[in-house]
Scaffold this motif. Structure first.
Motif, PDB file in Angstrom:
ATOM      1  N   LEU A  54      11.522  57.883  90.528  1.00 42.03           N
ATOM      2  CA  LEU A  54      10.633  57.078  89.965  1.00 42.03           C
ATOM      3  C   LEU A  54       9.217  57.499  90.907  1.00 42.03           C
ATOM      4  N   HIS A  55       9.297  57.592  91.968  1.00 40.18           N
ATOM      5  CA  HIS A  55       7.983  58.102  92.970  1.00 40.18           C
ATOM      6  C   HIS A  55       7.417  59.262  92.301  1.00 40.18           C
ATOM      7  N   THR A  56       8.503  60.267  92.178  1.00 38.18           N
ATOM      8  CA  THR A  56       8.201  61.632  91.830  1.00 38.18           C
ATOM      9  C   THR A  56       7.495  61.756  90.523  1.00 38.18           C
ATOM     10  N   LEU A  57       8.013  60.915  89.362  1.00 34.70           N
ATOM     11  CA  LEU A  57       7.526  60.513  88.275  1.00 34.70           C
ATOM     12  C   LEU A  57       6.052  59.962  88.119  1.00 34.70           C
ATOM     13  N   LYS A  58       5.783  58.972  88.878  1.00 38.03           N
ATOM     14  CA  LYS A  58       4.428  58.500  89.011  1.00 38.03           C
ATOM     15  C   LYS A  58       3.493  59.397  89.467  1.00 38.03           C
ATOM     16  N   GLN A  59       3.861  60.474  90.397  1.00 39.77           N
ATOM     17  CA  GLN A  59       2.903  61.484  90.920  1.00 39.77           C
ATOM     18  C   GLN A  59       2.777  62.482  90.182  1.00 39.77           C
ATOM     19  N   ASN A  60       3.758  62.867  89.303  1.00 42.20           N
ATOM     20  CA  ASN A  60       3.579  63.976  88.350  1.00 42.20           C
ATOM     21  C   ASN A  60       3.176  63.573  87.078  1.00 42.20           C
ATOM     22  N   LEU A  61       2.880  62.250  86.497  1.00 47.84           N
ATOM     23  CA  LEU A  61       2.227  61.992  85.282  1.00 47.84           C
ATOM     24  C   LEU A  61       1.007  62.691  85.116  1.00 47.84           C
ATOM     25  N   PRO A  62       0.750  63.157  83.941  1.00 48.84           N
ATOM     26  CA  PRO A  62      -0.576  63.747  83.606  1.00 48.84           C
ATOM     27  C   PRO A  62      -1.755  62.676  83.678  1.00 48.84           C
ATOM     28  N   SER A  63      -3.063  63.110  83.916  1.00 48.05           N
ATOM     29  CA  SER A  63      -3.855  62.208  83.796  1.00 48.05           C
ATOM     30  C   SER A  63      -4.193  61.838  82.527  1.00 48.05           C
ATOM     31  N   ASP A  64      -5.013  60.659  82.357  1.00 48.20           N
ATOM     32  CA  ASP A  64      -5.285  60.194  81.112  1.00 48.20           C
ATOM     33  C   ASP A  64      -6.212  61.052  80.332  1.00 48.20           C
ATOM     34  N   ASN A  65      -6.969  61.903  80.802  1.00 49.84           N
ATOM     35  CA  ASN A  65      -7.836  62.902  79.961  1.00 49.84           C
ATOM     36  C   ASN A  65      -6.860  63.898  79.651  1.00 49.84           C
ATOM     37  N   ASP A  66      -6.093  64.373  80.412  1.00 45.23           N
ATOM     38  CA  ASP A  66      -4.927  65.534  80.005  1.00 45.23           C
ATOM     39  C   ASP A  66      -4.071  64.960  79.012  1.00 45.23           C
ATOM     40  N   LEU A  67      -3.696  63.509  79.081  1.00 44.76           N
ATOM     41  CA  LEU A  67      -2.697  62.817  78.081  1.00 44.76           C
ATOM     42  C   LEU A  67      -3.624  62.816  76.717  1.00 44.76           C
ATOM     43  N   ASP A  68      -4.908  62.445  76.826  1.00 47.49           N
ATOM     44  CA  ASP A  68      -5.597  62.473  75.592  1.00 47.49           C
ATOM     45  C   ASP A  68      -5.785  63.847  74.848  1.00 47.49           C
ATOM     46  N   ALA A  69      -5.980  64.867  75.759  1.00 47.57           N
ATOM     47  CA  ALA A  69      -5.938  66.269  75.209  1.00 47.57           C
ATOM     48  C   ALA A  69      -4.794  66.538  74.496  1.00 47.57           C
ATOM     49  N   MET A  70      -3.648  66.195  75.000  1.00 51.14           N
ATOM     50  CA  MET A  70      -2.265  66.451  74.415  1.00 51.14           C
ATOM     51  C   MET A  70      -2.134  65.553  73.104  1.00 51.14           C
ATOM     52  N   VAL A  71      -2.389  64.348  73.049  1.00 53.24           N
ATOM     53  CA  VAL A  71      -2.357  63.583  71.626  1.00 53.24           C
ATOM     54  C   VAL A  71      -3.338  64.059  70.798  1.00 53.24           C
ATOM     55  N   ASN A  72      -4.349  64.481  71.009  1.00 53.17           N
ATOM     56  CA  ASN A  72      -5.178  65.265  70.109  1.00 53.17           C
ATOM     57  C   ASN A  72      -4.721  66.361  69.371  1.00 53.17           C
ATOM     58  N   ILE A  73      -3.989  67.238  70.310  1.00 54.80           N
ATOM     59  CA  ILE A  73      -3.337  68.564  69.581  1.00 54.80           C
ATOM     60  C   ILE A  73      -2.458  68.102  68.762  1.00 54.80           C
ATOM     61  N   PHE A  74      -1.292  66.989  69.259  1.00 59.94           N
ATOM     62  CA  PHE A  74      -0.191  66.667  68.307  1.00 59.94           C
ATOM     63  C   PHE A  74      -0.833  65.820  67.072  1.00 59.94           C
ATOM     64  N   LYS A  75      -2.254  65.161  67.105  1.00 58.40           N
ATOM     65  CA  LYS A  75      -2.753  64.897  65.614  1.00 58.40           C
ATOM     66  C   LYS A  75      -3.176  66.170  64.894  1.00 58.40           C
ATOM     67  N   ALA A  76      -3.555  67.053  65.536  1.00 50.31           N
ATOM     68  CA  ALA A  76      -4.014  68.231  64.763  1.00 50.31           C
ATOM     69  C   ALA A  76      -2.752  68.750  64.004  1.00 50.31           C
ATOM     70  N   PHE A  77      -1.442  68.831  64.706  1.00 54.03           N
ATOM     71  CA  PHE A  77      -0.474  69.365  64.196  1.00 54.03           C
ATOM     72  C   PHE A  77       0.224  68.403  63.176  1.00 54.03           C
ATOM     73  N   GLY A  78      -0.364  67.233  63.234  1.00 50.64           N
ATOM     74  CA  GLY A  78       0.176  66.305  62.008  1.00 50.64           C
ATOM     75  C   GLY A  78      -0.366  66.311  60.764  1.00 50.64           C
ATOM     76  N   ASP A  79      -1.347  67.496  60.338  1.00 52.98           N
ATOM     77  CA  ASP A  79      -1.814  67.506  59.095  1.00 52.98           C
ATOM     78  C   ASP A  79      -1.459  68.978  58.599  1.00 52.98           C
ATOM     79  N   MET A  80      -0.745  68.648  57.193  1.00 53.30           N
ATOM     80  CA  MET A  80      -0.017  70.154  56.815  1.00 53.30           C
ATOM     81  C   MET A  80      -1.025  71.288  56.482  1.00 53.30           C
ATOM     82  N   THR A  81      -2.122  71.027  56.255  1.00 52.15           N
ATOM     83  CA  THR A  81      -3.129  72.216  56.184  1.00 52.15           C
ATOM     84  C   THR A  81      -3.325  72.805  57.278  1.00 52.15           C
ATOM     85  N   ARG A  82      -3.410  72.158  58.273  1.00 55.57           N
ATOM     86  CA  ARG A  82      -3.683  72.764  59.735  1.00 55.57           C
ATOM     87  C   ARG A  82      -2.479  73.553  60.230  1.00 55.57           C
ATOM     88  N   VAL A  83      -1.408  72.883  59.759  1.00 57.95           N
ATOM     89  CA  VAL A  83      -0.268  73.473  60.176  1.00 57.95           C
ATOM     90  C   VAL A  83      -0.120  74.868  59.538  1.00 57.95           C
TER      91      VAL A  83
END
Length: 119
Positions: free
Chosen positions: A14-43
């Motif tokens: 649990l301690h290691t997990l907490k230390q290794n979680l990406p920052s909110d900025n990095d998580l936001d960037a990841m979410v936006n990429i997955f949103k982009a992959f959520g559109d059939m035309t973009r895929v």
């Protein structure tokens, strides 16, 4: 005694997990990429660009869509640094920014095939 070892290992995990979680900025960037992959035309655009660099017109012809629609989708992909472009003569050709993108798609395809084989 084994229960105590489990608890110590679990607390360390649990301690290691907490230390290794990406920052909110990095998580936001990841979410936006997955949103982009959520559109059939973009895929479809990403899969086409995985084969070869293409102009907006070539992508539009390949996908049987308007150039303005393709341009709009490309601008989204470019903002997310998923595609880049380069001028070739009078045309601008788009390509994938790096191979990580197609790796994600290949792993997704493998996941789908694996799930199909489980049934």
């Amino acid at each position: 005694m084994p229960e105590q070892n489990f608890e110590l290992d679990h607390q360390q995990a649990l301690h290691t997990l907490k230390q290794n979680l990406p920052s909110d900025n990095d998580l936001d960037a990841m979410v936006n990429i997955f949103k982009a992959f959520g559109d059939m035309t973009r895929v479809k655009i990403i899969l086409a660009l995985a084969e070869t660099p293409l102009s907006v017109g070539e992508i539009a012809d390949t996908l049987d869509m308007s150039q303005s629609s393709i341009s709009h989708q490309l601008s989204i992909l470019k903002q997310l640094n998923l595609v880049s472009n380069a001028r070739r003569g009078r045309n601008i050709h788009y390509r994938l920014s790096d191979q990580h993108i197609i790796t994600i798609f290949n792993q997704t395809k493998e996941h789908i095939i694996e799930d199909e084989n489980d049934y």
